[in-house]
Design a protein around this motif. Structure first.
Motif, PDB file in Angstrom:
ATOM      1  N   MET A 254       0.833  -1.191   0.124  1.00  0.00           N
ATOM      2  CA  MET A 254      -0.102   0.067   0.133  1.00  0.00           C
ATOM      3  C   MET A 254       0.861   1.199  -0.109  1.00  0.00           C
ATOM      4  SD  MET A 254      -2.904   1.150   3.016  1.00  0.00           S
ATOM      5  CE  MET A 254      -1.345   1.403   4.193  1.00  0.00           C
ATOM      6  N   ALA A 257       2.340   1.630  -3.417  1.00  0.00           N
ATOM      7  CA  ALA A 257       1.403   2.101  -4.417  1.00  0.00           C
ATOM      8  C   ALA A 257       1.119   3.405  -4.119  1.00  0.00           C
ATOM      9  CB  ALA A 257       0.065   1.259  -4.258  1.00  0.00           C
ATOM     10  N   LEU A 258       0.985   4.031  -2.920  1.00  0.00           N
ATOM     11  CA  LEU A 258       0.706   5.661  -2.648  1.00  0.00           C
ATOM     12  C   LEU A 258       1.996   6.433  -3.136  1.00  0.00           C
ATOM     13  CD1 LEU A 258      -0.815   5.107   0.717  1.00  0.00           C
ATOM     14  CD2 LEU A 258      -1.917   5.952  -1.308  1.00  0.00           C
ATOM     15  N   ARG A 260       3.850   5.609  -5.620  1.00  0.00           N
ATOM     16  CA  ARG A 260       3.616   5.553  -7.114  1.00  0.00           C
ATOM     17  C   ARG A 260       2.744   6.548  -7.669  1.00  0.00           C
ATOM     18  NH1 ARG A 260       5.759  -0.076  -9.491  1.00  0.00           N
ATOM     19  NH2 ARG A 260       7.525  -0.386  -8.250  1.00  0.00           N
ATOM     20  N   LEU A 261       1.650   6.685  -6.843  1.00  0.00           N
ATOM     21  CA  LEU A 261       0.592   7.576  -7.398  1.00  0.00           C
ATOM     22  C   LEU A 261       0.966   8.963  -7.234  1.00  0.00           C
ATOM     23  CD1 LEU A 261      -2.444   6.275  -5.447  1.00  0.00           C
ATOM     24  CD2 LEU A 261      -2.370   6.589  -7.958  1.00  0.00           C
ATOM     25  N   LEU A 386      -9.466   4.413  -2.996  1.00  0.00           N
ATOM     26  CA  LEU A 386      -8.010   4.219  -3.226  1.00  0.00           C
ATOM     27  C   LEU A 386      -7.733   2.820  -4.115  1.00  0.00           C
ATOM     28  CD1 LEU A 386      -4.989   5.036  -2.686  1.00  0.00           C
ATOM     29  CD2 LEU A 386      -4.940   3.516  -0.708  1.00  0.00           C
ATOM     30  N   ILE A 390      -5.766   3.372  -7.645  1.00  0.00           N
ATOM     31  CA  ILE A 390      -4.451   2.358  -7.797  1.00  0.00           C
ATOM     32  C   ILE A 390      -4.670   1.944  -9.155  1.00  0.00           C
ATOM     33  CG2 ILE A 390      -3.060   0.612  -7.180  1.00  0.00           C
ATOM     34  CD1 ILE A 390      -3.496   1.438  -4.238  1.00  0.00           C
ATOM     35  N   LYS A 391      -5.943   1.166  -9.369  1.00  0.00           N
ATOM     36  CA  LYS A 391      -6.137   0.576 -10.590  1.00  0.00           C
ATOM     37  C   LYS A 391      -6.159   1.484 -11.815  1.00  0.00           C
ATOM     38  CE  LYS A 391      -8.880  -3.274  -8.633  1.00  0.00           C
ATOM     39  NZ  LYS A 391     -10.004  -4.115  -8.394  1.00  0.00           N
ATOM     40  N   TYR A 393      -4.527   4.134 -12.261  1.00  0.00           N
ATOM     41  CA  TYR A 393      -3.164   4.543 -12.442  1.00  0.00           C
ATOM     42  C   TYR A 393      -2.559   3.533 -13.227  1.00  0.00           C
ATOM     43  CZ  TYR A 393       0.757   7.684 -11.815  1.00  0.00           C
ATOM     44  OH  TYR A 393       1.757   8.456 -11.835  1.00  0.00           O
ATOM     45  N   ILE A 395      -1.028   0.570 -11.703  1.00  0.00           N
ATOM     46  CA  ILE A 395      -0.290  -0.071 -10.877  1.00  0.00           C
ATOM     47  C   ILE A 395      -0.595  -1.497 -10.470  1.00  0.00           C
ATOM     48  CG2 ILE A 395       0.657   0.006  -8.339  1.00  0.00           C
ATOM     49  CD1 ILE A 395       0.243   3.029  -8.571  1.00  0.00           C
ATOM     50  N   PHE A 397      -0.778  -3.985  -8.321  1.00  0.00           N
ATOM     51  CA  PHE A 397      -0.384  -3.866  -6.928  1.00  0.00           C
ATOM     52  C   PHE A 397      -0.001  -5.322  -6.195  1.00  0.00           C
ATOM     53  CE2 PHE A 397      -2.458  -4.354  -2.514  1.00  0.00           C
ATOM     54  CZ  PHE A 397      -2.149  -3.089  -1.933  1.00  0.00           C
TER      55      PHE A 397
END
Lengths: 586, 172
Positions: A254, A257-258, A260-261, A386, A390-391, A393, A395, A397
């Motif tokens: 998580m 991922a954050l 990378r966002l 969130l 993430i999807k 973007y 990523i 996961f």
């Protein structure tokens, strides 16, 4: 126990007396299609999808509300039944918007799923369709009455689990619509924004106010320093967005991922959960010594706080004045952290990822704006939002490496980790209060008495020869039981922990939706337990398990906050509550 | 019950509610209480519904649900001239629907509504037992028989005239 023998689809069943045909069917793997049924709520019998044929009966019977009787011969699948169920779903679809492709529940919608399962491949009926504007005035919960199929699950969860009774069916026949009293907007009603209506709604008649667009915009603004914090319950549920087993802790993925966002720094709300404990334990000890304003009631759950203001304004003095961990973090980010980094707090954009819909409301409370009139928390995302971001973007996961939170606001003890479950705040408080009251260090850190309460738990803890009466409640109907005892003086409690949602934040209104095909239902006890156990496993692995042992908390006090309950701590970390109109009916 | 709320309901209704509270399942007297309020005030206001909710311990949303479910309950005050159009079988076949449409058009309000100036409201009634005079319209206690759509304007003017006369009488 008396057993009832019957035959369902040619299979002999023998089940305890008092079971419905539907439950008996479930026990032998005959899953009768259903729509308005929810195992944790009262039986409604509104949708009639679960009708079955019982030999000797002149009409079809709803399986959800018919008790199994001795010698019944039941058929759940005949050509006529299949046709009837299809017709019923077609009639519902006829009165339903055709916007599945752009609906937020696309893929998780029970109506859509049922329509697929029953083989509805075309829409044969074309009648009048109900038309209502979307009621989106609320900062947290949006009501879209056109998508409502009148199953009343929202009405039932709001009254039977939460005791709020905000929703009811208004008018009659074709004009029937589910709204708060006097057709009021959600924000003008006693709605506490817990979001459980969103969780149980089979369609998307209730959804959360979308904050993703604000966050995308902030992330692409070069003048903004966008930081994020994540609540404890998010990390044990976010993996479900990628079909990971329920209760898989995904903290590291998580955080990665954050980053990378595009978030400049990722902080842990659990850190300020530790801080909340230190402040709250201090507050409790002060009240305990002076024997005033007891019991102290926890204040982390914004749904509960709004409930308090509508329903029990007379108990407002008992609530801890501590801000929630989310607000404490946001305040620290725009004061302590801003100073540390030399950034103008106006340029910091704080995003909070929460398992909660009420947090969106909390962030917008006027109490949570700075003197310069900017909000401490700029945007609140639910776990669902969130996952979607993430999807969106792109990523991957599942294959992300694990990364750690940023410091100095990113390390939490086990006490902060368990904030996301019912009993967690209590246990964390006891770990600290014990040492502060006795002056002795304790190795007994597991207060199993308060763990994973099924709704309501009371216990007495011996500390230094004193007996502390404690109570833990989740689901606000359970809270009512405790609060009524407080009011009547029937029992003298010292500490009460209340979380609005059943099971605590792990089953909050912003958590991932369950897919109708997973045979997990919203508020499923097993699902809640798995998420809770994941939190306790995180706690167990920590070196520090007492909030006041957190080295970063110690540093924060010595560098900035001085001491627990200091004037600056009071100014930044504590808040006030106000009685609200309309008054709720207890 | 919330004791810190100041109730605006009339004392005899409060008394009746207290009487209901002594009985088993006081919430089951909700409809009876609402009837009394409508009898007294002509309609159910939001304030009154809220008060009933607190007094009987029935959620306000449910009180409103009941009030909107039953056609008999009015949620808006009646007009000074309460126009009631009989939609019973005899009146209906004699064209009551076109009379209703004419009233709605003339006043710019829907069935069950009241004009902004509070002068007129339109409601429908079932057979009032004078089918020989169909179609029948009653305004307060006055009966208009064999009404034609073309007469609707005249009837409304008649009522407006009555109001003007009253006003002059009040001022002199």
């Amino acid at each position: 126990m008396k057993y009832i023998n019957a035959i369902i689809d040619g299979i002999e069943v023998s089940v305890p007396e008092g079971m419905t045909i539907m439950q008996a069917g479930d026990s032998i793997g005959a899953h009768i299609p259903r729509l308005c049924y929810h195992p944790k709520l009262s039986t409604e019998g509104a949708c009639r999808i679960c009708v079955v044929e019982v030999e000797g009966w002149y009409k079809y019977l709803p399986a959800c509300s018919t008790l199994l009787q001795e010698g019944m011969v039941i058929r759940t699948n005949t050509p006529e039944l299949r046709q009837m169920r299809r017709d019923l779903v077609e009639l519902l679809l006829d009165n339903h918007p055709r916007g599945c492709l752009t609906c937020i529940k696309d893929g998780n919608c029970e109506l859509q799923n049922l329509s697929y399962k029953l083989g509805v491949r075309e829409r044969l009926f074309a009648g009048k369709r109900k038309r209502y504007p979307i009621e989106k005035s609320s900062v947290a919960v949006i009501r879209d009455a056109e998508k409502c199929i009148l199953c009343r699950q929202c009405v039932r969860v709001c009254s039977e689990i939460q005791g709020v009774h905000n929703l009811s069916q208004m008018f009659r026949g074709f004009n029937t619509v589910v709204t708060p009293a006097f057709l009021a907007n959600m924000d003008d009603s006693v709605c506490i924004k817990c979001g459980q209506c969103i969780n149980v709604c089979p369609t998307a008649a209730f959804i959360e106010q979308d904050s993703t667009e604000d966050v995308w915009q902030a992330l692409s603004d070069p003048n903004k320093f966008v930081v994020v914090q994540t609540a404890p319950a998010v990390r044990v549920a976010i993996g479900e967005g990628w079909k990971m087993p329920i209760g898989t802790p995904c903290t590291g993925k998580m955080v990665t991922a954050l980053r990378r966002l595009g978030f400049k720094a990722v902080f842990d709300t659990n850190f300020t959960a530790d801080l909340t404990i230190v402040e709250e334990a201090y507050e409790f000890i002060e009240r305990y010594k002076n024997n005033e304003k007891l019991p102290i009631i926890t204040s982390c759950s914004p749904g509960w706080i709004k409930f308090l203001e509508h329903f029990y304004p007379e108990l407002i003095p008992n609530a801890s004045t501590c801000k929630s961990p989310m607000q404490m973090m946001s305040v620290l980010l725009k004061t302590y952290y801003a100073e540390l980094k030399g950034i103008d707090p106006k340029d910091i954009y704080v995003v909070a990822v929460m398992p909660c819909v009420a947090k969106k409301f909390e962030a917008k409370r006027p109490e949570h704006y700075s003197e310069n009139n900017y909000p401490w928390t700029d945007a609140v995302l639910t776990t669902r939002e969130l996952i979607w971001m993430i999807k969106a973007y792109g990523i991957d996961f599942l294959n992300l490496p694990d990364e750690d939170f940023d410091q100095p606001l990113g390390y939490a003890t086990g006490a902060g980790d368990i904030f996301g479950t019912t009993g967690g705040v209590m246990e964390a408080t006891l770990r600290t209060a014990y040492e502060k009251l006795t002056g002795k260090s304790s190795d007994n850190l597991d207060y199993f008495d308060v763990r994973m309460a099924p709704g309501l738990k009371e216990a007495s803890v011996m500390i230094n020869g004193f007996v502390l009466n404690i109570a833990v409640a989740n689901g606000l109907n359970n809270a009512k039981t405790i609060l009524e005892k407080v009011k009547s003086g029937e029992k003298q409690y010292h500490i009460i922990e209340i979380m609005a949602c059943p099971g605590g934040c792990v089953a909050g209104g912003g958590q991932p939706l369950v897919h109708p095909e997973d045979y997990v239902y919203p508020l499923d006890e097993e699902m809640i337990k798995l998420r809770q156990k994941a939190l306790y496993s995180i706690d167990k692995d920590k070196i520090h398990r007492k909030a006041h042992d957190n080295p970063f908390i110690k540093k924060l006090y010595s560098d900035f906050l001085e001491y627990p309950g200091s004037p600056i701590a009071h100014k930044l970390l504590h808040t006030t509550y106000t009685p609200r109109i309309p008054r709720g009916i207890k | 019950m919330c004791t810190d709320i100041k109730y605006t309901l009339d004392s005899d209704i409060l008394e009746y509610i207290n009487e209901c509270l002594t009985k088993e399942h006081p919430e089951s007297y909700l409809i009876a209480v609402l009837h009394r309020i409508q009898e007294k005030y002509g309609f159910l206001s939001e304030i009154h519904m809220d008060e009933v909710a607190h007094l009987l311990g029935v959620p306000t949303a449910n009180v409103y649900g009941v009030s909107t479910f039953y056609h008999f309950f009015r949620l808006k005050p009646r007009g000074k001239f309460a126009i009631s159009i009989c939609l019973g079988t005899a009146c209906f076949v004699k064209g009551a629907d076109s009379i209703l449409a004419e009233f709605k058009k003339e006043l710019g309000i829907d069935l069950g509504d009241t004009t902004i100036d509070g002068l007129f409201s339109i409601e429908s009634s079932r057979c009032i037992g004078v089918c020989a005079l169909a179609p029948v319209v009653t305004i307060n206690d006055e009966v208009f028989s064999r009404v034609k759509p073309t007469q609707v304007g005249d009837i409304l003017n008649l009522m407006k005239g009555k109001r003007s006369a009253e006003k002059i009488a009040e001022n002199s």
